[in-house]
Design an enzyme around this catalytic site. Structure first.
Site, short mmCIF file in Angstrom:
data_model
loop_
_atom_site.label_atom_id
_atom_site.label_comp_id
_atom_site.label_asym_id
_atom_site.label_seq_id
_atom_site.Cartn_x
_atom_site.Cartn_y
_atom_site.Cartn_z
N ASP A 88 0.82 -1.21 0.00
CA ASP A 88 0.00 0.00 0.00
C ASP A 88 0.85 1.26 0.00
OD1 ASP A 88 -2.76 0.10 -0.10
OD2 ASP A 88 -3.03 -0.36 2.04
N LYS A 118 -0.54 -0.58 -4.23
CA LYS A 118 -1.97 -0.24 -4.22
C LYS A 118 -2.11 1.22 -3.79
CE LYS A 118 -5.05 -1.72 -0.94
NZ LYS A 118 -5.51 -0.44 -0.37
N GLU A 187 -14.24 -1.63 -1.37
CA GLU A 187 -14.40 -1.76 0.09
C GLU A 187 -15.76 -1.23 0.53
OE1 GLU A 187 -11.12 -0.60 2.59
OE2 GLU A 187 -12.35 -0.77 4.41
O1 KIV Z 1 -4.82 -1.46 4.34
C1 KIV Z 1 -5.55 -2.44 4.16
O2 KIV Z 1 -5.56 -3.41 4.93
C2 KIV Z 1 -6.44 -2.43 3.00
C3 KIV Z 1 -7.44 -3.54 2.90
C4 KIV Z 1 -8.53 -3.24 3.83
C5 KIV Z 1 -7.92 -3.73 1.52
O3 KIV Z 1 -6.36 -1.56 2.20
#
Ligand code: KIV
Length: 288
Positions: A88, A118, A187
């Site tokens: 992320d 992501k 989400e």
């Molecule tokens: O940070 C995270 O865990 C997420 C998931 C909820 C998809 O983005």
């Protein structure tokens, strides 16, 4: 088949190719050890910025720095050998411009060796997603409830429950697809909207609180293990790990206090000759 046997690491195109096929299985992971356990069963592991809330006790994901994502990303890549690892991008590291996003995403990919990143956002991130994907960075998009925007959304609220919200979320899905995202996380979306988006776009939808209509599912590992104090309605606890940890710690504390632990089998002895010399030197003439 719930357990994978092949060893080649999956790539972003492998995930895209699964559109409409067998459900894509994924979990978050923040450490090498849980990544190694999950690796046999999942298609991708997400090093989510939820690490800030789950492991560091922040109220939201907003304070998470890039360096933290890199440290946890490295650990997960070391632990998992087969699953695609997606890291992320945390709040403030990609929204300003496509070049800011490229600079930071390239650092994440170089330093962690992950296979994709992501980022959150639909229409507003279209140009950035295109910029990154054209430069070799596979991007997973994330729309619907985007936790980095909770201050603007007014909290962790389900999206798309009234039909007047649909057009905007559907456009988000279309824009990230056309910009080149290889998959998109949906989400906290009402089921009919998640089902419609899944039908309408050509990339896999990965649901978290977005119904079985999605092409795949993701959960925060600690939530599904039963390790989180509070969980949202969409989580099923598949384990009681929190209880198991507490029971083990209680027994440990009891045994230390009652001197049952450490027992002889947990204690190092000296070699017998040394022990003899040691006993003699200490005024004892027989082994104890
Ligand atoms: O940070 C995270 O865990 C997420 C998931 C909820 C998809 O983005």
């Amino acid at each position: 088949m719930s357990q994978h046997t092949t060893l080649r690491r999956l790539t972003a195109p492998d995930i895209t190719a699964r559109k409409g096929g067998d459900p894509i299985v994924s979990l978050t992971s923040y450490h090498a050890h849980t990544a190694a356990i999950a690796d046999k069963y999942v298609d991708f592991l997400l090093v989510g910025d939820s690490v800030g809330m789950v492991m560091y006790g922040f109220e939201s994901t907003l304070p998470v720095p890039l360096e933290l994502m890199i440290m946890h990303g490295r650990a997960v890549v070391r632990g998992a050998r087969r699953a695609l690892v997606v890291v992320d991008m945390p709040f403030g590291t990609y929204e300003e411009s496509p070049t800011q996003a490229f600079h930071n995403a390239a650092q994440v990919m170089k330093e962690t060796q992950c296979g994709a990143i992501k980022l959150e956002g639909g229409k507003r991130m279209g140009e950035t997603i295109r910029f990154l994907t054209e430069r070799g960075i596979p991007v997973m998009a994330h729309i619907g409830l985007t936790p980095q925007a909770i201050n603007a959304l007014g909290g962790f609220k389900t999206q798309g429950r009234s039909q007047d919200q649909w057009a905007s979320i559907e456009e988000d899905a279309r824009v990230v697809t056309e910009a080149g995202a290889f998959a998109v996380v949906l989400e906290a979306l009402a089921e009919p909207l998640a089902a419609k988006i899944t039908r309408d776009i050509s990339i896999p939808t990965i649901g978290i609180g977005a119904s079985p209509a999605c092409d795949g599912q993701i959960l925060v590992m600690e939530d599904m293990l039963g390790l989180s104090p509070r969980i949202p309605k969409f989580v099923k606890e598949f384990g009681k790990v929190g209880e198991a940890i507490e029971n083990a710690i209680r027994r440990y504390a009891d045994e230390v206090r009652s001197r049952q632990f450490p027992a002889p089998e947990h204690t190092y002895e000296m070699k017998s000759l040394l022990l003899l010399l040691f006993s003699v030197a200490n005024g004892r003439n027989r082994l104890v």
